[in-house]
Design a protein around this motif. Structure first.
Motif, PDB file in Angstrom:
ATOM      1  N   LYS A  82       0.835  -1.203   0.000  1.00 36.30           N
ATOM      2  CA  LYS A  82       0.000   0.000   0.000  1.00 36.30           C
ATOM      3  C   LYS A  82       0.869   1.253   0.000  1.00 36.30           C
ATOM      4  N   LEU A  83       1.917   1.263   0.817  1.00 35.67           N
ATOM      5  CA  LEU A  83       2.801   2.419   0.870  1.00 35.67           C
ATOM      6  C   LEU A  83       3.490   2.637  -0.469  1.00 35.67           C
ATOM      7  N   LYS A  84       3.864   1.540  -1.124  1.00 33.92           N
ATOM      8  CA  LYS A  84       4.481   1.635  -2.449  1.00 33.92           C
ATOM      9  C   LYS A  84       3.506   2.274  -3.435  1.00 33.92           C
ATOM     10  N   CYS A  85       2.249   1.865  -3.393  1.00 31.43           N
ATOM     11  CA  CYS A  85       1.239   2.462  -4.271  1.00 31.43           C
ATOM     12  C   CYS A  85       1.096   3.957  -4.008  1.00 31.43           C
ATOM     13  N   PHE A  86       1.102   4.344  -2.727  1.00 28.93           N
ATOM     14  CA  PHE A  86       1.019   5.772  -2.389  1.00 28.93           C
ATOM     15  C   PHE A  86       2.183   6.528  -3.016  1.00 28.93           C
ATOM     16  N   ALA A  87       3.398   6.009  -2.816  1.00 30.60           N
ATOM     17  CA  ALA A  87       4.595   6.687  -3.318  1.00 30.60           C
ATOM     18  C   ALA A  87       4.561   6.813  -4.841  1.00 30.60           C
ATOM     19  N   VAL A  88       4.177   5.746  -5.515  1.00 30.69           N
ATOM     20  CA  VAL A  88       4.115   5.770  -6.980  1.00 30.69           C
ATOM     21  C   VAL A  88       3.039   6.741  -7.454  1.00 30.69           C
ATOM     22  N   ASP A  89       1.892   6.734  -6.791  1.00 33.48           N
ATOM     23  CA  ASP A  89       0.816   7.647  -7.172  1.00 33.48           C
ATOM     24  C   ASP A  89       1.219   9.105  -6.958  1.00 33.48           C
ATOM     25  N   ILE A  90       1.908   9.387  -5.862  1.00 29.42           N
ATOM     26  CA  ILE A  90       2.380  10.749  -5.604  1.00 29.42           C
ATOM     27  C   ILE A  90       3.372  11.174  -6.689  1.00 29.42           C
ATOM     28  N   MET A  91       4.330  10.300  -6.974  1.00 21.86           N
ATOM     29  CA  MET A  91       5.318  10.621  -8.010  1.00 21.86           C
ATOM     30  C   MET A  91       4.639  10.809  -9.365  1.00 21.86           C
ATOM     31  N   LEU A  98      11.226  12.120 -12.698  1.00 23.12           N
ATOM     32  CA  LEU A  98      10.919  10.840 -12.042  1.00 23.12           C
ATOM     33  C   LEU A  98      12.190  10.045 -11.792  1.00 23.12           C
ATOM     34  N   ILE A  99      13.072  10.022 -12.762  1.00 21.59           N
ATOM     35  CA  ILE A  99      14.344   9.313 -12.615  1.00 21.59           C
ATOM     36  C   ILE A  99      15.178   9.961 -11.516  1.00 21.59           C
ATOM     37  N   LYS A 100      15.221  11.292 -11.486  1.00 21.15           N
ATOM     38  CA  LYS A 100      15.969  12.000 -10.443  1.00 21.15           C
ATOM     39  C   LYS A 100      15.421  11.674  -9.056  1.00 21.15           C
ATOM     40  N   MET A 101      14.083  11.621  -8.923  1.00 21.48           N
ATOM     41  CA  MET A 101      13.479  11.293  -7.623  1.00 21.48           C
ATOM     42  C   MET A 101      13.890   9.893  -7.172  1.00 21.48           C
ATOM     43  N   ALA A 102      13.842   8.943  -8.095  1.00 26.28           N
ATOM     44  CA  ALA A 102      14.226   7.571  -7.744  1.00 26.28           C
ATOM     45  C   ALA A 102      15.693   7.510  -7.337  1.00 26.28           C
ATOM     46  N   LEU A 118      17.498   9.959  -6.069  1.00 23.07           N
ATOM     47  CA  LEU A 118      17.638  10.609  -4.765  1.00 23.07           C
ATOM     48  C   LEU A 118      17.263   9.652  -3.636  1.00 23.07           C
ATOM     49  N   ALA A 119      16.226   8.855  -3.847  1.00 19.34           N
ATOM     50  CA  ALA A 119      15.829   7.868  -2.848  1.00 19.34           C
ATOM     51  C   ALA A 119      16.926   6.820  -2.646  1.00 19.34           C
ATOM     52  N   VAL A 120      17.553   6.393  -3.734  1.00 21.95           N
ATOM     53  CA  VAL A 120      18.661   5.439  -3.647  1.00 21.95           C
ATOM     54  C   VAL A 120      19.823   6.060  -2.874  1.00 21.95           C
ATOM     55  N   HIS A 121      20.118   7.317  -3.150  1.00 23.22           N
ATOM     56  CA  HIS A 121      21.194   8.014  -2.428  1.00 23.22           C
ATOM     57  C   HIS A 121      20.885   8.117  -0.937  1.00 23.22           C
ATOM     58  N   GLN A 122      19.622   8.380  -0.592  1.00 22.42           N
ATOM     59  CA  GLN A 122      19.241   8.434   0.822  1.00 22.42           C
ATOM     60  C   GLN A 122      19.472   7.088   1.494  1.00 22.42           C
ATOM     61  N   LEU A 123      19.113   6.015   0.815  1.00 23.56           N
ATOM     62  CA  LEU A 123      19.342   4.674   1.357  1.00 23.56           C
ATOM     63  C   LEU A 123      20.831   4.439   1.555  1.00 23.56           C
ATOM     64  N   HIS A 124      21.622   4.784   0.558  1.00 24.09           N
ATOM     65  CA  HIS A 124      23.063   4.599   0.628  1.00 24.09           C
ATOM     66  C   HIS A 124      23.670   5.442   1.752  1.00 24.09           C
ATOM     67  N   ASP A 125      23.272   6.707   1.834  1.00 25.46           N
ATOM     68  CA  ASP A 125      23.801   7.593   2.882  1.00 25.46           C
ATOM     69  C   ASP A 125      23.435   7.098   4.272  1.00 25.46           C
ATOM     70  N   LYS A 126      22.218   6.585   4.430  1.00 24.18           N
ATOM     71  CA  LYS A 126      21.777   6.076   5.736  1.00 24.18           C
ATOM     72  C   LYS A 126      22.625   4.873   6.152  1.00 24.18           C
ATOM     73  N   LYS A 127      22.938   3.999   5.204  1.00 26.90           N
ATOM     74  CA  LYS A 127      23.763   2.826   5.530  1.00 26.90           C
ATOM     75  C   LYS A 127      25.154   3.242   5.993  1.00 26.90           C
TER      76      LYS A 127
END
Length: 89
Positions: free
Chosen positions: A42-51, A71-75, A77-86
């Protein structure tokens, strides 16, 4: 002006209700609060619908190519956030 007490109360009420939700608010571009609750699908659907909604708005103003690039830039950025958090852990 944001009433953070009301925003916090909204978050509590949403959690108590048991519904899946995404709640995001901010008073500036650098500092924002995001909360999400529910099943991944459900959360994935929300995120995709928002984007998708954001991209459609961009498409209307700037065309499909720009909207697709954003859209590509947003995706990414999300990958970078995951990487930075790790790396922070």
């Amino acid at each position: 002006m944001i009433d953070y007490q009301k925003a916090g109360k909204a978050l509590e009420l949403l959690k108590e209700s048991g519904v899946a939700f995404v709640l995001a608010y901010s008073d500036n571009i650098d500092k924002h609060a995001i909360s999400a609750f529910g099943e991944y699908s459900k959360l994935k659907c929300f995120a995709v619908d928002i984007m998708g909604n954001m991209a459609n708005n961009l498409c209307d103003k700037y065309g499909e190519d720009i909207a697709s690039q954003e859209l590509i830039k947003m995706a990414l950025l999300a990958v970078h956030q995951l990487h930075d958090k790790k790396w922070e852990e």
